[in-house]
Design a protein around this motif. Sequence first.
Motif, PDB file in Angstrom:
ATOM      1  N   GLN A  84     -12.723   0.804  -1.903  1.00 57.53           N
ATOM      2  CA  GLN A  84     -13.721   1.835  -2.235  1.00 57.53           C
ATOM      3  C   GLN A  84     -13.230   2.748  -3.357  1.00 57.53           C
ATOM      4  O   GLN A  84     -13.981   3.086  -4.277  1.00 57.53           O
ATOM      5  CB  GLN A  84     -14.021   2.690  -0.998  1.00 57.53           C
ATOM      6  N   VAL A  85     -11.966   3.134  -3.263  1.00 55.62           N
ATOM      7  CA  VAL A  85     -11.407   4.027  -4.290  1.00 55.62           C
ATOM      8  C   VAL A  85     -11.415   3.331  -5.652  1.00 55.62           C
ATOM      9  O   VAL A  85     -11.685   3.961  -6.681  1.00 55.62           O
ATOM     10  CB  VAL A  85      -9.977   4.479  -3.896  1.00 55.62           C
ATOM     11  N   GLY A  86     -11.167   2.022  -5.667  1.00 59.06           N
ATOM     12  CA  GLY A  86     -11.178   1.286  -6.934  1.00 59.06           C
ATOM     13  C   GLY A  86     -12.538   1.357  -7.607  1.00 59.06           C
ATOM     14  O   GLY A  86     -12.647   1.667  -8.805  1.00 59.06           O
ATOM     15  N   SER A 132     -12.043  -1.626   2.633  1.00 58.98           N
ATOM     16  CA  SER A 132     -10.905  -0.746   2.878  1.00 58.98           C
ATOM     17  C   SER A 132     -10.934   0.448   1.932  1.00 58.98           C
ATOM     18  O   SER A 132     -11.644   0.469   0.927  1.00 58.98           O
ATOM     19  CB  SER A 132      -9.607  -1.524   2.706  1.00 58.98           C
ATOM     20  N   HIS A 133     -10.098   1.422   2.281  1.00 56.05           N
ATOM     21  CA  HIS A 133      -9.937   2.621   1.455  1.00 56.05           C
ATOM     22  C   HIS A 133      -9.685   2.260  -0.018  1.00 56.05           C
ATOM     23  O   HIS A 133     -10.375   2.746  -0.909  1.00 56.05           O
ATOM     24  CB  HIS A 133      -8.784   3.443   2.029  1.00 56.05           C
ATOM     25  N   GLY A 134      -8.713   1.391  -0.248  1.00 57.97           N
ATOM     26  CA  GLY A 134      -8.351   1.036  -1.624  1.00 57.97           C
ATOM     27  C   GLY A 134      -9.512   0.394  -2.371  1.00 57.97           C
ATOM     28  O   GLY A 134      -9.742   0.688  -3.547  1.00 57.97           O
ATOM     29  N   GLU A 171     -12.719  10.476  -7.196  1.00 58.88           N
ATOM     30  CA  GLU A 171     -12.805   9.058  -6.769  1.00 58.88           C
ATOM     31  C   GLU A 171     -12.574   8.942  -5.268  1.00 58.88           C
ATOM     32  O   GLU A 171     -13.186   8.111  -4.606  1.00 58.88           O
ATOM     33  CB  GLU A 171     -11.846   8.170  -7.594  1.00 58.88           C
ATOM     34  N   HIS A 172     -11.707   9.796  -4.721  1.00 60.50           N
ATOM     35  CA  HIS A 172     -11.488   9.780  -3.276  1.00 60.50           C
ATOM     36  C   HIS A 172     -12.654  10.435  -2.527  1.00 60.50           C
ATOM     37  O   HIS A 172     -12.977  10.033  -1.418  1.00 60.50           O
ATOM     38  CB  HIS A 172     -10.144  10.425  -2.933  1.00 60.50           C
ATOM     39  N   MET A 173     -13.282  11.434  -3.150  1.00 61.65           N
ATOM     40  CA  MET A 173     -14.450  12.042  -2.485  1.00 61.65           C
ATOM     41  C   MET A 173     -15.563  11.012  -2.319  1.00 61.65           C
ATOM     42  O   MET A 173     -16.255  10.976  -1.307  1.00 61.65           O
ATOM     43  CB  MET A 173     -14.975  13.225  -3.294  1.00 61.65           C
ATOM     44  N   ALA A 189      -6.141  -1.246  -6.652  1.00 63.61           N
ATOM     45  CA  ALA A 189      -7.312  -0.382  -6.845  1.00 63.61           C
ATOM     46  C   ALA A 189      -7.022   1.058  -6.420  1.00 63.61           C
ATOM     47  O   ALA A 189      -7.526   2.005  -7.013  1.00 63.61           O
ATOM     48  CB  ALA A 189      -8.496  -0.935  -6.050  1.00 63.61           C
ATOM     49  N   ASP A 190      -6.174   1.220  -5.408  1.00 68.31           N
ATOM     50  CA  ASP A 190      -5.891   2.568  -4.907  1.00 68.31           C
ATOM     51  C   ASP A 190      -4.883   3.318  -5.766  1.00 68.31           C
ATOM     52  O   ASP A 190      -4.745   4.527  -5.631  1.00 68.31           O
ATOM     53  CB  ASP A 190      -5.395   2.490  -3.451  1.00 68.31           C
ATOM     54  N   VAL A 191      -4.143   2.627  -6.634  1.00 68.81           N
ATOM     55  CA  VAL A 191      -3.201   3.364  -7.490  1.00 68.81           C
ATOM     56  C   VAL A 191      -3.707   3.546  -8.923  1.00 68.81           C
ATOM     57  O   VAL A 191      -3.261   4.449  -9.628  1.00 68.81           O
ATOM     58  CB  VAL A 191      -1.784   2.747  -7.524  1.00 68.81           C
ATOM     59  N   MET A 227       0.805  -1.231   0.000  1.00 70.52           N
ATOM     60  CA  MET A 227       0.000   0.000   0.000  1.00 70.52           C
ATOM     61  C   MET A 227       0.842   1.287   0.000  1.00 70.52           C
ATOM     62  O   MET A 227       2.048   1.232   0.163  1.00 70.52           O
ATOM     63  CB  MET A 227      -0.930  -0.004   1.198  1.00 70.52           C
ATOM     64  N   ASN A 228       0.162   2.433  -0.157  1.00 71.80           N
ATOM     65  CA  ASN A 228       0.930   3.679  -0.294  1.00 71.80           C
ATOM     66  C   ASN A 228       1.142   4.453   1.009  1.00 71.80           C
ATOM     67  O   ASN A 228       1.825   5.450   1.030  1.00 71.80           O
ATOM     68  CB  ASN A 228       0.314   4.588  -1.365  1.00 71.80           C
ATOM     69  N   ALA A 229       0.580   3.962   2.128  1.00 70.18           N
ATOM     70  CA  ALA A 229       0.625   4.743   3.367  1.00 70.18           C
ATOM     71  C   ALA A 229       2.020   4.836   3.995  1.00 70.18           C
ATOM     72  O   ALA A 229       2.261   5.695   4.828  1.00 70.18           O
ATOM     73  CB  ALA A 229      -0.339   4.165   4.391  1.00 70.18           C
TER      74      ALA A 229
HETATM   75 ZN   LIG Z   1      -6.114   6.604  -1.730  1.00 72.23          ZN
END
Ligand SMILES: [Zn+2]
Length: 442
Positions: free
Chosen positions: A297-299, A293-295, A274-276, A194-196, A147-149
């Motif tokens: 949902q963002v996907g 997870s965040h990713g 997409e993040h909103m 999905a998050d990238v 992940m990117n965190a």
């Molecule tokens: Zn993100």
Amino acid sequence: MSTATEAIDSYGGVLDELVAGNWVNPKTGEQHSIPPEAMVIAASLDGAEADLISARHHGKSMVVVCDAFTREALGKRVYEALKPLGGVTEYVWQKPSCSEEGVKALQEATRGTEVLIAVGSGTVNDSVKYATYLDGRDYSVFATSPMNAYSTSTASVSFGGFKKSIPCHGAKGIYYDLGVIAKCPPRLISAAFADVICRTTAQVDWLMSHLLFDTPYSDTPYVLLNYDEGDMISNADQMLSGSVESLAMLTRISAIMGLGTSFTGTTHCGSMAEHMISHYIDMFAGEAHPRTSHGEQVGVATLTMSRLQNMLLNADGPPEMRPTVIPEADLHSKFGSDYATMMIEQTKLKALDRSAADRLNQRFADDWQGFADQLRAVMLPYAQVKTAMDAAHCQTTGEELGLPPGFYSDAVRYARFIRERFSALDLAADSGQLESYAEGSV
Ligand SMILES: [Zn+2]
């Protein structure tokens, strides 16, 4: 460096140049460096841990922080490897929680030690980041998923049940052992992918805002992401099969996404509509929140935005813009006055009045194709995004996320009100096209 680290089979790619401070953006000629002192991506880091860590935290007392899962995955190995350095202890966090209380407990449990070494993603990484920021201590992190965190300088901390993204500090060293990452739960790999893949929709939104309203914009993070994105997408089916090359691409892209803010000073480059939509889900799903997870949902939201952007920009003619209508009464009855007040404030910052709408219409009349072409140059075709996400086993609809019927349509309909960033949701809404689009988003 000693022989142990020289022997590392590095998959750092462009990150190695960034860490060394000698990467030059070929488009601008500008030289760039990044905040972390070390970022190491390798096929294996087994045996190199002590050298890597003592190069950053020489002579300091350290505590290796993991949870029961990350201890098994990597924490135990890291602790055993660092023990000979002296002054190293281990803290296995039994009930990890990146909340105000959880972080306080972590601060107490590790008090008196100079440096924290996080082993883990999500909760462990964010908690160590925030705890050491509050205490003014240093930390480094060993990744257990792609992940990117790890490379962001913000932490997602929950206050009274509400997640907030808190600006804090970054790690001194970030270490990715691809052999360990390959064994993480497949769901985490799909979520990271999905998050990238949102690069495409975030860039279209951000560039559009720049072209229409002259808001600040930088393509430095995109130049960096471009090294790997094409290959990562065409090898999406390899992500879950443990292919080191594919995971290395995903890891590099996630790391650069996380560093995006350090090039641009804002999160716009990887966080637009997409993040909103994902934030909307976190804010309003309440008891019905499927704990995705965040990713993940963002996907799903990236697919929604990609289809919308492709529809708007591939249309024969321009949208006909009208002054923004903010449905104040509707927002009050649906979200209550606190949220409604915030949403109305945010939306007013980007709302079009008559003259702004006329100006956009004139601009589109003058050269719609020229405008659309600039955005299409950074946009991926919807089918390509969808195919890649299917190949990486990502969820692709609100239903697949487990959201109740109708919730996701509302997320698409209302997400634009939660932030002042102008996006394709606004372009669609202010040209009368969002309602039917949201209705069809499930
Ligand atoms: Zn993100």
